[in-house]
Design an enzyme around this catalytic site. Structure first.
Site, PDB file in Angstrom:
ATOM      1  N   ASP A  52     -69.672  13.222  40.567  1.00  0.00           N
ATOM      2  CA  ASP A  52     -68.277  12.421  40.047  1.00  0.00           C
ATOM      3  C   ASP A  52     -68.459  10.952  40.326  1.00  0.00           C
ATOM      4  O   ASP A  52     -69.376  10.268  39.565  1.00  0.00           O
ATOM      5  CB  ASP A  52     -67.174  13.039  40.777  1.00  0.00           C
ATOM      6  CG  ASP A  52     -65.942  12.783  40.026  1.00  0.00           C
ATOM      7  OD1 ASP A  52     -65.663  11.871  39.445  1.00  0.00           O
ATOM      8  OD2 ASP A  52     -65.088  14.119  40.241  1.00  0.00           O
ATOM      9  N   ASN A  53     -67.851  10.510  41.239  1.00  0.00           N
ATOM     10  CA  ASN A  53     -68.157   8.889  41.351  1.00  0.00           C
ATOM     11  C   ASN A  53     -69.384   8.538  42.231  1.00  0.00           C
ATOM     12  O   ASN A  53     -69.741   9.368  43.071  1.00  0.00           O
ATOM     13  CB  ASN A  53     -66.813   8.257  41.844  1.00  0.00           C
ATOM     14  CG  ASN A  53     -65.522   8.334  40.911  1.00  0.00           C
ATOM     15  OD1 ASN A  53     -65.820   7.709  39.728  1.00  0.00           O
ATOM     16  ND2 ASN A  53     -64.491   8.852  41.319  1.00  0.00           N
ATOM     17  N   GLU A 110     -58.955   9.649  44.114  1.00  0.00           N
ATOM     18  CA  GLU A 110     -59.897   9.835  43.213  1.00  0.00           C
ATOM     19  C   GLU A 110     -61.287   9.017  43.373  1.00  0.00           C
ATOM     20  O   GLU A 110     -62.288   9.385  43.396  1.00  0.00           O
ATOM     21  CB  GLU A 110     -59.499   9.817  41.933  1.00  0.00           C
ATOM     22  CG  GLU A 110     -60.024  10.653  40.772  1.00  0.00           C
ATOM     23  CD  GLU A 110     -61.354  10.207  40.380  1.00  0.00           C
ATOM     24  OE1 GLU A 110     -62.269  11.109  39.836  1.00  0.00           O
ATOM     25  OE2 GLU A 110     -61.429   9.064  40.163  1.00  0.00           O
ATOM     26  N   HIS A 151     -57.125   6.380  37.910  1.00  0.00           N
ATOM     27  CA  HIS A 151     -58.304   7.224  37.846  1.00  0.00           C
ATOM     28  C   HIS A 151     -59.379   6.353  38.528  1.00  0.00           C
ATOM     29  O   HIS A 151     -59.200   5.780  39.658  1.00  0.00           O
ATOM     30  CB  HIS A 151     -58.602   7.395  36.584  1.00  0.00           C
ATOM     31  CG  HIS A 151     -59.465   8.630  36.235  1.00  0.00           C
ATOM     32  ND1 HIS A 151     -59.573   9.158  34.873  1.00  0.00           N
ATOM     33  CD2 HIS A 151     -60.248   9.232  37.052  1.00  0.00           C
ATOM     34  CE1 HIS A 151     -60.590  10.157  34.972  1.00  0.00           C
ATOM     35  NE2 HIS A 151     -60.982  10.357  36.404  1.00  0.00           N
ATOM     36  N   ASN A 197     -69.293   9.916  33.758  1.00  0.00           N
ATOM     37  CA  ASN A 197     -68.300   9.896  34.668  1.00  0.00           C
ATOM     38  C   ASN A 197     -68.197   8.782  35.527  1.00  0.00           C
ATOM     39  O   ASN A 197     -67.756   7.540  34.944  1.00  0.00           O
ATOM     40  CB  ASN A 197     -68.071  11.131  35.438  1.00  0.00           C
ATOM     41  CG  ASN A 197     -66.981  11.496  36.201  1.00  0.00           C
ATOM     42  OD1 ASN A 197     -66.331  10.738  37.028  1.00  0.00           O
ATOM     43  ND2 ASN A 197     -66.453  12.798  35.915  1.00  0.00           N
ATOM     44  N   HIS A 246     -53.862   6.429  33.191  1.00  0.00           N
ATOM     45  CA  HIS A 246     -53.573   7.295  32.288  1.00  0.00           C
ATOM     46  C   HIS A 246     -52.076   7.310  31.882  1.00  0.00           C
ATOM     47  O   HIS A 246     -51.349   8.559  32.310  1.00  0.00           O
ATOM     48  CB  HIS A 246     -54.199   8.659  32.400  1.00  0.00           C
ATOM     49  CG  HIS A 246     -55.471   8.763  32.644  1.00  0.00           C
ATOM     50  ND1 HIS A 246     -56.428   8.331  31.590  1.00  0.00           N
ATOM     51  CD2 HIS A 246     -56.659   8.840  33.543  1.00  0.00           C
ATOM     52  CE1 HIS A 246     -57.776   8.225  31.921  1.00  0.00           C
ATOM     53  NE2 HIS A 246     -57.721   8.759  32.989  1.00  0.00           N
ATOM     54  N   ASN A 288     -63.166   6.966  32.136  1.00  0.00           N
ATOM     55  CA  ASN A 288     -63.080   7.648  33.347  1.00  0.00           C
ATOM     56  C   ASN A 288     -63.258   6.744  34.429  1.00  0.00           C
ATOM     57  O   ASN A 288     -62.329   6.860  35.384  1.00  0.00           O
ATOM     58  CB  ASN A 288     -64.138   8.825  33.353  1.00  0.00           C
ATOM     59  CG  ASN A 288     -64.001   9.689  34.668  1.00  0.00           C
ATOM     60  OD1 ASN A 288     -64.224   9.116  35.675  1.00  0.00           O
ATOM     61  ND2 ASN A 288     -64.133  10.984  34.105  1.00  0.00           N
TER      62      ASN A 288
END
Ligand SMILES: *[C@@H]1O[C@H](CO)[C@@H](O)[C@H](O)[C@H]1NC(C)=O
Ligand SMILES: *[C@@H]1O[C@H](CO)[C@@H](O)[C@H](O)[C@H]1NC(C)=O
Length: 357
Positions: A270-271, A53, A114, A225, A134, A169
């Site tokens: 996203d990232n 991720e 994450h 995010n 998480h 996140n």
């Protein structure tokens, strides 16, 4: 209530929901088709099969990869397998990711990593690795010390939980125990998450955390995010996945953040990774959010890597560097570069590296 009034109210509600449905299809880009764009010499990173991720690269070429995220509503090939952090030496000719061990006492059985970020203490070169975790779909921030001499162990230093950090996140480390984090109020509550997502309320924020003080530093994002810092450490970049934007925020002495500009992209952002040499921002993006949120192995989500150059100028240059329809790599969530190589990480699939040219 009069019949006419009731009819009018129903009409207004239907019009509102209709408008929101149209906006949702734009926000997840339901209809996007993919024109592939390839890169030379692409290989998978061996042993990474259940996500990569987020990727963090240290100045010496060691990279950390978070793998095995379990996230509500998101597909996983191994929902019962604990997450892992892989270590990779990008100076090696053939890349061999190794799953890192943890110091005793850290509960890996519920580990679901994450976003990650590192901080290097200039005094003694200590490497701190911050990991959003998480366990049981809740949020904790785990801070580790990376001990290379001690056979690559992540020594667990502390677990942070806070009321202002219900659903983090990603984060960017600012010191040995301070960070900014992107945070959402409702992902763990199934109904509220869908209400929020569907209606597009701007309920996500950026929180500043230090041992002395925790507070909201910026708000008003659709779905904040990835988060990263500019090379001069003066600006913070926040990805907003469903509005397809990057917000540039100026960082102040007191750690407050003020918005400078918003840059529009054509992918679900996203990232973010900032190239330490050029300041360019590298993005793992989702071309079509519907395929990501409603996983179908017959028609998998694609992957897209986008580079933004000169984000502070009036005309940032936005380039899609790599695009694949999911036949090679599915659901790209991050991209990072080192020495002419591109690494592509994913929410739940493999990890890829390619030559840039
Ligand atoms: C949605 O996808 C189309 C390509 O099919 C693209 O042209 C458009 O910019 C995308 N929209 C957004 C908001 O990302
Ligand atoms: C995806 O791309 C591959 C190779 O470019 C192609 O063979 C395949 O038909 C494409 N799949 C879809 C669903 O478009």
């Amino acid at each position: 209530m009069g019949a006419l009034l009731r009819l009018t109210l129903v009409g207004i509600i239907l019009a509102f929901l209709g408008e929101r449905a149209v906006r949702l299809s734009q926000r997840v880009n339901f209809t996007r088709e993919i024109e592939p764009k390839e890169l030379p010499n692409c290989h998978f990173l061996e042993g990474i099969e259940t996500g990569s991720e987020d990727i963090e690269i240290l100045p010496n070429g060691l990279a950390f990869i978070s793998s095995g995220l379990k996230y509500p509503g998101m597909f996983s090939f191994a929902p019962d397998k604990p997450g892992e952090i892989f270590l990779l030496d990008l100076n090696e000719e053939n890349l061999h990711p190794r799953s890192l061990r943890f110091s005793s006492g850290f509960d890996i059985s519920t580990f679901s990593p994450h976003g990650i970020s590192s901080y290097i203490d200039e005094k003694d070169d200590t490497v701190y690795l911050f990991v959003v975790n998480h366990p049981h779909f809740k949020t904790t921030i785990e801070i580790f010390k990376f001990d290379e001499e001690e056979e690559n162990v992540l020594v667990h230093l502390k677990t942070i939980k806070h009321d202002l950090l219900p659903n983090v996140n990603d984060l960017v480390a600012l010191g040995p125990d301070s960070f900014y984090a992107t945070n959402d109020y409702f992902y763990h509550d199934f109904t509220m998450r869908h209400v929020e997502r569907f209606l597009g309320f701007q309920w996500t924020n950026v929180v500043y955390y230090s041992t002395n003080e925790v507070r909201e530093a910026a708000k008003g994002f659709d779905s904040a995010n990835g988060i990263a810092m500019s090379t001069d450490r003066k600006y913070i970049y926040v990805a907003d996945v469903l509005s397809h934007t990057i917000t540039v925020l100026e960082k102040h002495q007191d750690w407050s953040l003020s918005p400078v500009k918003v840059v529009q992209l054509n992918t679900l952002v996203d990232n973010l990774f900032v190239d330490p040499n050029t300041g360019d921002i590298w993005i793992g993006g989702h071309p079509n959010g519907k395929k990501l949120f409603l996983y179908n192995s017959e028609d998998p989500p694609g992957s897209e890597v986008v580079r933004v150059q000169n984000i502070h100028s009036d005309n940032p240059i936005i380039t899609a560097v790599y695009i694949n329809n999911g036949s090679v790599i599915q659901g790209s969530s991050c991209a990072a570069v080192y020495n002419g190589k591109l690494l592509v990480g994913t929410v739940f699939h493999k990890a890829l590296y390619c030559d840039l040219e």
